[in-house]
Motif scaffolding. Sequence first.
Motif, mmCIF file in Angstrom:
data_model
loop_
_atom_site.group_PDB
_atom_site.id
_atom_site.type_symbol
_atom_site.label_atom_id
_atom_site.label_comp_id
_atom_site.label_asym_id
_atom_site.label_seq_id
_atom_site.Cartn_x
_atom_site.Cartn_y
_atom_site.Cartn_z
ATOM 1 N N ARG A 201 77.718 20.758 77.295
ATOM 2 C CA ARG A 201 76.549 21.633 77.155
ATOM 3 C C ARG A 201 76.104 21.638 75.693
ATOM 4 O O ARG A 201 76.840 22.058 74.805
ATOM 5 N N VAL A 202 74.916 21.141 75.455
ATOM 6 C CA VAL A 202 74.349 21.132 74.113
ATOM 7 C C VAL A 202 73.403 22.322 74.019
ATOM 8 O O VAL A 202 72.439 22.409 74.760
ATOM 9 N N ARG A 203 73.694 23.217 73.126
ATOM 10 C CA ARG A 203 72.884 24.441 73.024
ATOM 11 C C ARG A 203 71.687 24.282 72.104
ATOM 12 O O ARG A 203 70.686 24.960 72.261
ATOM 13 N N SER A 204 71.800 23.390 71.126
ATOM 14 C CA SER A 204 70.694 23.207 70.192
ATOM 15 C C SER A 204 70.755 21.810 69.590
ATOM 16 O O SER A 204 71.735 21.089 69.737
ATOM 17 N N PHE A 205 69.706 21.468 68.890
ATOM 18 C CA PHE A 205 69.622 20.191 68.188
ATOM 19 C C PHE A 205 70.806 20.018 67.242
ATOM 20 O O PHE A 205 71.321 18.925 67.080
ATOM 21 N N GLU A 206 71.246 21.099 66.641
ATOM 22 C CA GLU A 206 72.354 21.043 65.689
ATOM 23 C C GLU A 206 73.675 20.625 66.333
ATOM 24 O O GLU A 206 74.571 20.160 65.639
ATOM 25 N N ASP A 207 73.808 20.770 67.648
ATOM 26 C CA ASP A 207 75.028 20.374 68.353
ATOM 27 C C ASP A 207 75.131 18.865 68.564
ATOM 28 O O ASP A 207 76.185 18.359 68.926
ATOM 29 N N VAL A 208 74.036 18.148 68.387
ATOM 30 C CA VAL A 208 74.019 16.693 68.591
ATOM 31 C C VAL A 208 74.562 16.041 67.329
ATOM 32 O O VAL A 208 73.991 16.177 66.253
ATOM 33 N N THR A 209 75.675 15.310 67.453
ATOM 34 C CA THR A 209 76.343 14.761 66.268
ATOM 35 C C THR A 209 76.026 13.295 65.996
ATOM 36 O O THR A 209 76.133 12.851 64.863
ATOM 37 N N ASP A 210 75.626 12.524 67.009
ATOM 38 C CA ASP A 210 75.346 11.103 66.797
ATOM 39 C C ASP A 210 74.024 10.942 66.057
ATOM 40 O O ASP A 210 72.995 11.480 66.468
ATOM 41 N N VAL A 211 74.030 10.192 64.952
ATOM 42 C CA VAL A 211 72.851 10.045 64.099
ATOM 43 C C VAL A 211 71.679 9.396 64.845
ATOM 44 O O VAL A 211 70.521 9.766 64.638
ATOM 45 N N ILE A 212 71.955 8.470 65.735
ATOM 46 C CA ILE A 212 70.903 7.787 66.489
ATOM 47 C C ILE A 212 70.256 8.746 67.484
ATOM 48 O O ILE A 212 69.033 8.805 67.618
ATOM 49 N N GLN A 213 71.055 9.513 68.188
ATOM 50 C CA GLN A 213 70.515 10.484 69.133
ATOM 51 C C GLN A 213 69.704 11.556 68.398
ATOM 52 O O GLN A 213 68.620 11.932 68.839
ATOM 53 N N LEU B 200 69.495 9.031 76.136
ATOM 54 C CA LEU B 200 69.493 8.559 74.755
ATOM 55 C C LEU B 200 70.910 8.110 74.410
ATOM 56 O O LEU B 200 71.816 8.931 74.299
ATOM 57 N N PHE B 201 71.099 6.819 74.264
ATOM 58 C CA PHE B 201 72.424 6.271 74.011
ATOM 59 C C PHE B 201 72.887 6.567 72.593
ATOM 60 O O PHE B 201 72.129 6.451 71.643
ATOM 61 N N SER B 202 74.143 6.913 72.489
ATOM 62 C CA SER B 202 74.770 7.042 71.178
ATOM 63 C C SER B 202 75.191 5.648 70.734
ATOM 64 O O SER B 202 75.190 4.698 71.519
ATOM 65 N N THR B 203 75.555 5.531 69.479
ATOM 66 C CA THR B 203 76.042 4.247 68.973
ATOM 67 C C THR B 203 77.266 3.795 69.765
ATOM 68 O O THR B 203 77.359 2.643 70.182
ATOM 69 N N LYS B 204 78.179 4.706 70.007
ATOM 70 C CA LYS B 204 79.400 4.373 70.753
ATOM 71 C C LYS B 204 79.069 3.889 72.162
ATOM 72 O O LYS B 204 79.606 2.883 72.626
ATOM 73 N N GLU B 205 78.184 4.597 72.860
ATOM 74 C CA GLU B 205 77.813 4.210 74.227
ATOM 75 C C GLU B 205 77.134 2.841 74.254
ATOM 76 O O GLU B 205 77.414 2.021 75.133
ATOM 77 N N LEU C 14 73.179 0.047 67.256
ATOM 78 C CA LEU C 14 74.543 -0.490 67.257
ATOM 79 C C LEU C 14 75.284 -0.239 65.944
ATOM 80 O O LEU C 14 76.504 -0.108 65.936
ATOM 81 N N THR C 15 74.548 -0.188 64.827
ATOM 82 C CA THR C 15 75.202 0.048 63.536
ATOM 83 C C THR C 15 75.239 1.517 63.163
ATOM 84 O O THR C 15 75.991 1.916 62.274
ATOM 85 N N GLY C 16 74.407 2.328 63.839
ATOM 86 C CA GLY C 16 74.346 3.749 63.507
ATOM 87 C C GLY C 16 73.612 4.016 62.210
ATOM 88 O O GLY C 16 73.713 5.091 61.635
ATOM 89 N N LYS C 17 72.844 3.032 61.736
ATOM 90 C CA LYS C 17 72.086 3.176 60.488
ATOM 91 C C LYS C 17 70.604 3.101 60.815
ATOM 92 O O LYS C 17 70.161 2.206 61.512
#
Length: 112
Positions: free
Chosen positions: A28-40, A62-67, A96-99
């Motif tokens: 459960r993501v409550r806010s934008f601040e809870d999203v940790t992946d830089v790409i997402q 929205l895929f994370s770098t890991k996914e 893929l690089t998270g940059k």
Amino acid sequence: DAVCDWTSFTGNQTHDGTILSSLIGYRRVRSFEDVTDVIQRRALRDTICLPRKAKFRSKLHLFSTKEAKECLANITLTLSGDSYTKQLFLGLLEILTGKTTNQEIHDARERN
């Protein structure tokens, strides 16, 4: 029939946490601040086309770098085309690089 609303999710806006959880695909993501992946976070901040119909919205992820790395592991991916394909490749590379970068390519110049 897949009409959408262009939406951005930022730290100073309130959104339904279930929409964010659905887009991100975990807990459960409550806010934008809870999203940790830089790409997402970048995709949510930059504005996405959020389908109005639930049947289409439920298919958006929205895929994370890991996914993305897990999905493309042991896969040979061939991209062929014009400048749009080049931009697609660069976007995939960022995932893929998270940059991320705001720098665009013009006239076949290289991007750092």
